[in-house]
Structures are given as structure tokens and as C-alpha cells.
Design a protein around this motif. Structure first.
Motif, PDB file in Angstrom:
ATOM      1  N   LYS A   1      12.385   2.531   5.580  1.00  0.00           N
ATOM      2  CA  LYS A   1      11.509   3.677   5.321  1.00  0.00           C
ATOM      3  C   LYS A   1      10.453   3.334   4.263  1.00  0.00           C
ATOM      4  N   THR A   2      10.888   2.576   3.257  1.00  0.00           N
ATOM      5  CA  THR A   2       9.916   2.167   2.231  1.00  0.00           C
ATOM      6  C   THR A   2       8.857   1.245   2.824  1.00  0.00           C
ATOM      7  N   ALA A   3       9.279   0.337   3.728  1.00  0.00           N
ATOM      8  CA  ALA A   3       8.317  -0.564   4.369  1.00  0.00           C
ATOM      9  C   ALA A   3       7.325   0.213   5.229  1.00  0.00           C
ATOM     10  N   ARG A   4       7.815   1.257   5.924  1.00  0.00           N
ATOM     11  CA  ARG A   4       6.893   2.081   6.709  1.00  0.00           C
ATOM     12  C   ARG A   4       5.905   2.819   5.801  1.00  0.00           C
ATOM     13  N   GLY A   5       6.368   3.206   4.631  1.00  0.00           N
ATOM     14  CA  GLY A   5       5.434   3.779   3.657  1.00  0.00           C
ATOM     15  C   GLY A   5       4.390   2.767   3.213  1.00  0.00           C
ATOM     16  N   GLY A   6       4.810   1.499   3.080  1.00  0.00           N
ATOM     17  CA  GLY A   6       3.846   0.451   2.748  1.00  0.00           C
ATOM     18  C   GLY A   6       2.810   0.267   3.838  1.00  0.00           C
ATOM     19  N   ILE A   7       3.255   0.384   5.113  1.00  0.00           N
ATOM     20  CA  ILE A   7       2.297   0.300   6.223  1.00  0.00           C
ATOM     21  C   ILE A   7       1.275   1.431   6.127  1.00  0.00           C
ATOM     22  N   LEU A   8       1.746   2.626   5.799  1.00  0.00           N
ATOM     23  CA  LEU A   8       0.837   3.762   5.655  1.00  0.00           C
ATOM     24  C   LEU A   8      -0.193   3.510   4.552  1.00  0.00           C
ATOM     25  N   VAL A   9       0.269   2.957   3.433  1.00  0.00           N
ATOM     26  CA  VAL A   9      -0.659   2.654   2.334  1.00  0.00           C
ATOM     27  C   VAL A   9      -1.684   1.615   2.770  1.00  0.00           C
ATOM     28  N   LEU A  10      -1.231   0.592   3.503  1.00  0.00           N
ATOM     29  CA  LEU A  10      -2.158  -0.435   3.977  1.00  0.00           C
ATOM     30  C   LEU A  10      -3.188   0.152   4.940  1.00  0.00           C
ATOM     31  N   MET A  11      -2.754   1.032   5.825  1.00  0.00           N
ATOM     32  CA  MET A  11      -3.685   1.633   6.772  1.00  0.00           C
ATOM     33  C   MET A  11      -4.727   2.492   6.057  1.00  0.00           C
ATOM     34  N   VAL A  12      -4.277   3.235   5.046  1.00  0.00           N
ATOM     35  CA  VAL A  12      -5.229   4.040   4.275  1.00  0.00           C
ATOM     36  C   VAL A  12      -6.236   3.138   3.559  1.00  0.00           C
ATOM     37  N   THR A  13      -5.743   2.025   3.014  1.00  0.00           N
ATOM     38  CA  THR A  13      -6.635   1.098   2.305  1.00  0.00           C
ATOM     39  C   THR A  13      -7.651   0.481   3.253  1.00  0.00           C
ATOM     40  N   PHE A  14      -7.170  -0.017   4.406  1.00  0.00           N
ATOM     41  CA  PHE A  14      -8.092  -0.621   5.367  1.00  0.00           C
ATOM     42  C   PHE A  14      -9.076   0.412   5.916  1.00  0.00           C
ATOM     43  N   GLY A  15      -8.599   1.622   6.138  1.00  0.00           N
ATOM     44  CA  GLY A  15      -9.500   2.667   6.627  1.00  0.00           C
ATOM     45  C   GLY A  15     -10.579   3.010   5.619  1.00  0.00           C
ATOM     46  N   ALA A  16     -10.197   3.074   4.339  1.00  0.00           N
ATOM     47  CA  ALA A  16     -11.195   3.364   3.305  1.00  0.00           C
ATOM     48  C   ALA A  16     -12.215   2.236   3.207  1.00  0.00           C
ATOM     49  N   ALA A  17     -11.743   0.980   3.298  1.00  0.00           N
ATOM     50  CA  ALA A  17     -12.672  -0.152   3.244  1.00  0.00           C
ATOM     51  C   ALA A  17     -13.615  -0.143   4.445  1.00  0.00           C
ATOM     52  N   PHE A  18     -13.066   0.156   5.630  1.00  0.00           N
ATOM     53  CA  PHE A  18     -13.918   0.213   6.819  1.00  0.00           C
ATOM     54  C   PHE A  18     -14.909   1.368   6.718  1.00  0.00           C
ATOM     55  N   GLY A  19     -14.441   2.504   6.209  1.00  0.00           N
ATOM     56  CA  GLY A  19     -15.350   3.637   6.036  1.00  0.00           C
ATOM     57  C   GLY A  19     -16.472   3.329   5.061  1.00  0.00           C
ATOM     58  N   LEU A  20     -16.143   2.593   3.989  1.00  0.00           N
ATOM     59  CA  LEU A  20     -17.183   2.204   3.039  1.00  0.00           C
ATOM     60  C   LEU A  20     -18.212   1.297   3.702  1.00  0.00           C
ATOM     61  N   THR A  21     -17.747   0.372   4.552  1.00  0.00           N
ATOM     62  CA  THR A  21     -18.674  -0.508   5.263  1.00  0.00           C
ATOM     63  C   THR A  21     -19.575   0.285   6.203  1.00  0.00           C
ATOM     64  N   VAL A  22     -18.975   1.224   6.934  1.00  0.00           N
ATOM     65  CA  VAL A  22     -19.763   2.039   7.860  1.00  0.00           C
ATOM     66  C   VAL A  22     -20.790   2.877   7.101  1.00  0.00           C
ATOM     67  N   MET A  23     -20.383   3.442   5.978  1.00  0.00           N
ATOM     68  CA  MET A  23     -21.323   4.245   5.202  1.00  0.00           C
ATOM     69  C   MET A  23     -22.471   3.395   4.672  1.00  0.00           C
ATOM     70  N   GLY A  24     -22.176   2.142   4.333  1.00  0.00           N
ATOM     71  CA  GLY A  24     -23.256   1.254   3.910  1.00  0.00           C
ATOM     72  C   GLY A  24     -24.254   1.013   5.026  1.00  0.00           C
ATOM     73  N   ARG A  25     -23.746   0.815   6.254  1.00  0.00           N
ATOM     74  CA  ARG A  25     -24.652   0.620   7.394  1.00  0.00           C
ATOM     75  C   ARG A  25     -25.434   1.897   7.702  1.00  0.00           C
TER      76      ARG A  25
ATOM     77  N   GLY B   1      17.221   1.380   7.130  1.00  0.00           N
ATOM     78  CA  GLY B   1      17.629   2.334   6.120  1.00  0.00           C
ATOM     79  C   GLY B   1      16.531   2.608   5.115  1.00  0.00           C
ATOM     80  N   PHE B   2      16.924   2.609   3.840  1.00  0.00           N
ATOM     81  CA  PHE B   2      15.956   2.912   2.781  1.00  0.00           C
ATOM     82  C   PHE B   2      14.848   1.866   2.715  1.00  0.00           C
ATOM     83  N   VAL B   3      15.221   0.593   2.915  1.00  0.00           N
ATOM     84  CA  VAL B   3      14.214  -0.474   2.884  1.00  0.00           C
ATOM     85  C   VAL B   3      13.219  -0.300   4.027  1.00  0.00           C
TER      86      VAL B   3
END
Length: 395
Positions: A352-376, A348-350
Motif C-alpha cells: 500500500k505504501t508503494a502504491r502511494g509512492g506511485i501516486l506521488v510519482l504520477m502527480v510529480t510527472f503530471g506537474a512537470a508535464f503541465g509546466l512544460t505545456v504551459m511554457g509552450r 500488505g502495508f509495504v
């Protein structure tokens, strides 16, 4: 193991060896062509001889200072004759020189040293561009001691209009060529593991290990330990600029003992002795790092989350985007917390909210990985800039 399961080491087969020899010859030929046609790697400098002459200033002094004060040690080091040392009452006119950061009144009696004689102060005067010296300042005497230094100014890579006195710096040119060759050897890993890459890798690892070993020995053992236990030895060995009044500190005997205990790990039956200093190092490091990480990874995260949702400026005017940013951060944090809250079923609502949390985590990990790649990629572009600008002079 069958013949099909055998993995050959690169360069060990006959065909592979011939291929690497041919590749090496092509690489050498290309470098020779680049060296003659493009003046690759050539570093030109303009030498200049700079002259200095010593000036002296002689002052006749007659002063009383406390016996153990820095002023007394400085005067003694400069060769001012010491007449006598007696217990006396300091006079008001000597308070500034003798007192330092202490309050000394005219009724204070201390062990004082009486210095009478010539105080010689020297300084160096630089010659102008034509090699001539200006007149000595008032009160200074010109000596016969002249020192000459040869300085060089490196010209930009690929400079065509060079001064007549410009010469090629062989040591810098060889350094540029070595750096270019090692860079190409490292990049050769793109076509597979090969002897060139292995050689460059071994050189980089060996040079880095040797550099950090010497650096750690000097900054850790010499600059921290020996300088506080045997300042006289260090002053005559590695740090001639160490202050004359630097005194040894007994508290550094403790790290000396811990260091010796740590080396006991090399003994056949004394390895257990090294556990005590190792435990101290790990515990102290964990304590210091805990405070730092608590501040940066915990408190600052909470501080960044607890922000006013209605942002206003100094004039109490509403700011739209800072308010949206605060709301997004708050909702993202709550969604991530719900995702890691397993006491309730994610439905239910919980859910859907948890899936939104997964989306936030994926965006965060992607940004961190992108920053690492840009450094290389930044490191890669720096290497290409070196090859095409400093080596081949194409930019």
C-alpha cells in the motif's frame, strides 16, 4: 510495393500543386487586404537629430610615476611628453598617483618616468531639445567639433494620433511582415506537412545555426583565446576598447594547442589526435557539472526533506500549514523510497505504501508535464499577441 502503399510527398501531385497555388494566392490576397484596410505591420517612428559638441580641459602636469605603472601607460597614450626615466626615490606627494595598490614610502627607489606637459581631457556636451547648448562648465573650453546623431522613437502599434514629423520605417515594417509570414508558415503545419512550413523551418534552422556559430566564435575564440594571446591584434580588429595595459598570458597557449588538436579530426589519418582534447573537455565538463548537480539535485533535495515537522515562527507560535507541508513532503519521500525498495515483496502495508509512492510519482510527472505545456502555450500566446497587436493592430 503496391499502388495503395505509396506515400506521396506533399505538393508533388497535380491536384496537390493546384491546391497549394490556390492557397498561396488566397494568402497573398488576404495579406494585401490586411495591409490596405488595417495598416497591418506598419511601424511609424519620430526622427530626432541630437547634437553634441566637444569640450576640452587642459591641465599642465609635472609628475613622477613608476615606469611600468598604469598611470605611466595612460599618460603616454594621451600624448603627455616623457622627459626622462631614472631610478629615484619617490616623494611623498607622488605616492597617491604612483603607488596604486602598493605601499611606497619616501625611501623606496624605483625606475620612474618624468612626465611634463599638457594633459588634454575631452568630453561631449549634449544640446537641449531646441538644439541649443548650455554654457561650458568652469575650466572647460568649447571646441569647433560638433557631432550630430539621428535617433528615432518608435510609436506604439496602431497609433492614430501621430506627430506631424512621424514617418514610416520601411525596414521595421518589412521586418514585421517577414516575421508574420514566417509565423503563419510555421502554423500551417497544423493542416499537414507543406512547402511553406518546410521553407520557414529551413530558414529558422539556418539562421539559428549561423547566429550561434558566429556568437560562439566571438565569445569563445576571440573574447577568450585571441584577446589573451594577441591583444594588439584584437584591439585593432574587434575590440578597440581593450585596455592599453592588457598583456598576453602564456597559459592560454594550452587551450590553443587543444583547439588545434581538436580540428585534427578533419584529417584523414589524424582523427585519433582529437580524442585527447575531447577527453579533456568531457572530463572537465563532467567534473564541473557534477558539483553543480550534486548541490542542486541531491543536497538541496535532502535539505528540503529534513525540515521541522512542528513549524514555529519567530515568536514561537505554531504555524499550521508549514507543518502540514513538511509532514506531506516527508511521507511522500518515504513512500517513493519504499516503491523503489525491491528487497521486500510489495504486499500488505509495504504494498500500500508503494502504491502511494506511485501516486506521488504520477502527480510529480503530471506537474512537470503541465509546466512544460504551459511554457509552450506561453510561446503560442506570445505569437498570437504579435500577430493581432504588432501586425494586424487589432489589440
Amino acid at each position: 510495393m503496391s499502388q495503395h502503399d505509396t506515400t506521396h510527398v506533399p505538393g508533388t501531385t497535380g491536384g496537390g500543386l493546384i491546391g497549394w497555388v490556390v492557397g498561396l494566392l488566397v494568402l497573398v490576397a488576404g495579406m494585401v487586404v490586411a495591409g490596405f484596410m488595417l495598416d497591418a505591420g506598419q511601424v511609424w517612428v519620430v526622427p530626432e537629430t541630437q547634437s553634441y559638441r566637444m569640450l576640452e580641459q587642459v591641465d599642465q602636469i609635472d609628475i613622477w610615476v613608476p615606469e611600468d605603472s598604469p598611470q605611466a601607460k595612460s599618460l603616454d597614450a594621451q600624448g603627455v611628453p616623457l622627459v626622462q626615466s631614472v631610478v629615484r626615490t619617490l616623494e611623498p606627494e607622488s605616492l597617491e598617483l604612483a603607488g596604486g595598490d602598493k605601499t611606497i614610502t619616501s625611501t623606496t627607489k624605483v625606475m620612474s618616468s618624468h612626465f611634463v606637459g599638457a594633459l588634454v581631457t575631452d568630453d561631449w556636451q549634449k544640446a537641449d531639445a531646441s538644439g541649443l547648448f548650455e554654457a561650458a562648465p568652469s575650466g572647460w573650453k568649447v571646441t569647433d567639433q560638433i557631432s550630430e546623431w539621428e535617433t528615432v522613437t518608435q510609436l506604439p502599434p496602431g497609433s492614430v494620433d501621430r506627430p506631424a514629423n512621424a514617418v514610416m520605417s520601411w525596414n521595421r515594417t518589412i521586418g514585421v511582415w517577414l516575421a508574420a509570414i514566417l509565423t503563419l508558415c510555421i502554423m500551417s503545419f497544423l493542416i499537414g506537412d507543406n512547402p511553406f512550413y518546410k521553407t520557414a523551418e529551413a530558414l529558422v534552422i539556418g539562421a539559428s545555426a549561423a547566429y550561434w556559430m558566429v556568437y560562439s566564435f566571438y565569445t569563445g575564440i576571440v573574447d577568450k583565446l585571441l584577446v589573451n594571446l594577441w591583444p594588439g591584434l584584437v584591439r585593432g580588429w574587434t575590440t578597440p576598447g581593450l585596455a592599453d595595459d592588457w598583456e598576453w598570458k602564456w597559459i592560454y597557449i594550452i587551450p590553443l594547442i587543444l583547439s588545434i588538436m581538436l580540428v585534427c579530426r578533419l584529417l584523414p589519418k589524424g582523427g585519433w589526435i582529437a580524442r585527447w582534447p575531447l577527453a579533456f573537455i568531457i572530463g572537465a565538463t563532467a567534473g564541473f557539472r557534477l558539483l553543480a548537480h550534486l548541490e542542486s539535485d541531491f543536497l538541496l533535495q535532502i535539505k528540503g526533506t529534513i525540515k521541522p515537522l512542528w513549524a514555529v515562527d519567530t515568536a514561537d507560535a505554531f504555524m499550521f500549514w508549514p507543518s502540514i507541508s513538511a509532514i506531506v513532503i516527508l511521507l511522500s519521500v518515504l513512500a517513493c523510497l519504499v516503491y523503489f525498495f525491491f528487497s521486500m515483496e510489495h504486499k500488505g502495508f509495504v504494498g500500500k505504501t508503494a502504491r502511494g509512492g506511485i501516486l506521488v510519482l504520477m502527480v510529480t510527472f503530471g506537474a512537470a508535464f503541465g509546466l512544460t505545456v504551459m511554457g509552450r502555450i506561453t510561446l503560442l500566446t506570445e505569437r498570437f499577441d504579435f500577430l493581432f497587436k504588432d501586425w494586424l493592430h487589432l489589440l
